[in-house]
Design an enzyme around this catalytic site. Structure first.
Site, PDB file in Angstrom:
ATOM      1  CG  ASN A  10      -2.039   4.588   2.294  1.00 45.72           C
ATOM      2  OD1 ASN A  10      -2.714   6.033   1.816  1.00 45.72           O
ATOM      3  ND2 ASN A  10      -1.206   4.078   2.366  1.00 45.72           N
ATOM      4  CE  LYS A  12      -2.157   1.365  -0.027  1.00 47.20           C
ATOM      5  NZ  LYS A  12      -1.501   0.193  -1.247  1.00 47.20           N
ATOM      6  CG  HIS A 113       3.283   3.022   1.782  1.00 50.48           C
ATOM      7  ND1 HIS A 113       3.216   2.385   0.814  1.00 50.48           N
ATOM      8  CD2 HIS A 113       2.747   2.843   2.738  1.00 50.48           C
ATOM      9  CE1 HIS A 113       2.459   1.041   0.666  1.00 50.48           C
ATOM     10  NE2 HIS A 113       2.101   1.603   1.860  1.00 50.48           N
ATOM     11  CD  GLU A 115       1.504   1.596  -2.236  1.00 52.04           C
ATOM     12  OE1 GLU A 115       0.668   2.529  -2.590  1.00 52.04           O
ATOM     13  OE2 GLU A 115       1.016   0.594  -2.266  1.00 52.04           O
ATOM     14  CD  GLU A 183       1.606  -0.683   5.101  1.00 52.04           C
ATOM     15  OE1 GLU A 183       0.821  -1.321   5.242  1.00 52.04           O
ATOM     16  OE2 GLU A 183       2.848  -0.160   4.267  1.00 52.04           O
ATOM     17  N   GLY A 189      -1.572  -5.224  -1.086  1.00 52.88           N
ATOM     18  CA  GLY A 189      -2.410  -4.838  -2.422  1.00 52.88           C
ATOM     19  C   GLY A 189      -2.204  -6.670  -2.934  1.00 52.88           C
ATOM     20  CB  SER A 228      -3.247  -8.304   2.190  1.00 54.16           C
ATOM     21  OG  SER A 228      -3.583  -8.334   0.559  1.00 54.16           O
ATOM     22  N   GLY A 249      -4.900  -0.946   3.364  1.00 55.44           N
ATOM     23  CA  GLY A 249      -5.036  -0.114   2.364  1.00 55.44           C
ATOM     24  C   GLY A 249      -6.659  -0.330   1.152  1.00 55.44           C
TER      25      GLY A 249
HETATM   26  P1  13P Z   1      -3.615  -3.787   0.995  1.00 53.88           P
HETATM   27  O1  13P Z   1      -4.605  -3.192   2.644  1.00 53.88           O
HETATM   28  O2  13P Z   1      -4.630  -3.066   0.174  1.00 53.88           O
HETATM   29  O3  13P Z   1      -2.968  -4.217   0.767  1.00 53.88           O
HETATM   30  O4  13P Z   1      -2.665  -2.559   1.296  1.00 53.88           O
HETATM   31  C1  13P Z   1      -1.504  -2.382   3.107  1.00 53.88           C
HETATM   32  C2  13P Z   1      -0.935  -0.518   2.915  1.00 53.88           C
HETATM   33  O5  13P Z   1      -0.210  -0.060   1.740  1.00 53.88           O
HETATM   34  C3  13P Z   1      -1.058   0.118   3.505  1.00 53.88           C
HETATM   35  O6  13P Z   1      -0.830   1.521   3.532  1.00 53.88           O
END
Ligand code: 13P
Length: 269
Positions: A10, A12, A113, A115, A183, A189, A228, A249
């Site tokens: 992803n 983002k 997601h 976010e 997740e 993150g 992560s 991510g």
């Molecule tokens: P990270 O791998 O940066 O923690 O993000 C995970 C994520 O949100 C994937 O959709």
């Protein structure tokens, strides 16, 4: 039933115009050299979720050249939207729906997601509508669910993810194809990965819920872990029987680390 291992990136709201092109070239070449192209049901597949402007480029002649002859016929490397509209094609300024995305090469979409839920107020009802919009136009949705740290500390993890799953899937029946990503919000993150035990517990719970809900049709539904995921923890997480892949991510923005995670997926498939 054997489910494919899915290693998903992803991107983002990254990368910029220069970085994206080299990232795609390296990820595409690395994927194609590891997984034989032309397999229609490969044991491991890669899905990249770029920001929408990149979608057209990845399937342009220039983008496709990076893949030799292996795309889009092969299912080894596919691309998806990070978000789709639940509105039909028409006068909806700013929206991009599944139908258009599919025409431009998308085969997947993220839905729900955290976010989107946190920053843009998406509800479980919105998620349910987007899921049906996706499957109605040939996109496979990857439904993202997960608890916040407050919810985990209050012992509400199972309750929260069960509710997100129940309402999210409320418009679906047994025949629909989709995938799920667990997740935990506190692991996204933050560099704070869930422990193998925490991941195993929740994935086991989700698998049982799906089994109760749709019986043997649930056997084909992959459940990925995200939060992560890095080269140094990928093998432990992907080695769990109840984990069918990773949604990555930050580590998907460097080809070398993403490909190391892919190697872990191949080794444990
Ligand atoms: P990270 O791998 O940066 O923690 O993000 C995970 C994520 O949100 C994937 O959709």
């Amino acid at each position: 039933m054997d489910r494919p291992t899915i290693i998903a990136g992803n991107w983002k709201h990254n990368p910029d115009r220069n970085l994206g092109e080299s990232l795609w070239r390296e990820v595409a070449a690395g994927t194609m050299s590891r997984i034989p192209a032309g397999e229609h049901n490969p044991p491991v597949k890669v899905v990249i979720f770029p920001p929408t402007p990149w979608l057209g480029w990845l399937v342009s002649r220039e983008g496709l050249e990076c893949l030799g002859n292996g795309f889009p016929e092969s299912a080894v490397l596919e691309i998806g939207m990070q978000e789709i509209s639940d509105r039909p094609v028409g006068a909806y300024t700013g929206e991009v729906g599944a139908e258009l995305a599919h025409q431009f090469g998308a085969r997947w979409t993220l839905v729900g997601h955290s976010e989107r839920r946190i920053h843009f107020g998406e509800t479980d009802e919105d998620v349910a509508r987007r899921l049906t919009a996706a499957v109605d136009h040939g996109l496979c949705p990857l439904l993202c669910i997960g608890e916040t740290s407050e919810e985990r500390d209050a012992g509400r993890t199972f309750e929260v993810v069960s509710h997100q799953l129940e309402v999210g899937l409320s418009r679906f029946d047994k025949k629909h194809e989709y995938a799920i990503a667990y997740e935990p919000v506190w692991a996204i993150g933050t560099g704070r990965t869930a422990t193998v035990e925490q991941v195993e517990d929740v994935h086991q719970h989700l698998r049982e819920l799906l089994q109760k809900k749709i019986g043997s049709a649930s056997d084909g539904i992959p459940i990925l872990y995200g939060g992560s995921v890095k080269p140094d923890n990928a093998r432990d997480l992907l080695g769990l029987d109840v984990v069918d892949g990773a949604l990555v991510g930050g580590a998907s923005l460097k080809a070398a680390s993403f490909l190391e995670i892919l190697d872990a997926g191949i080794a444990t498939a």
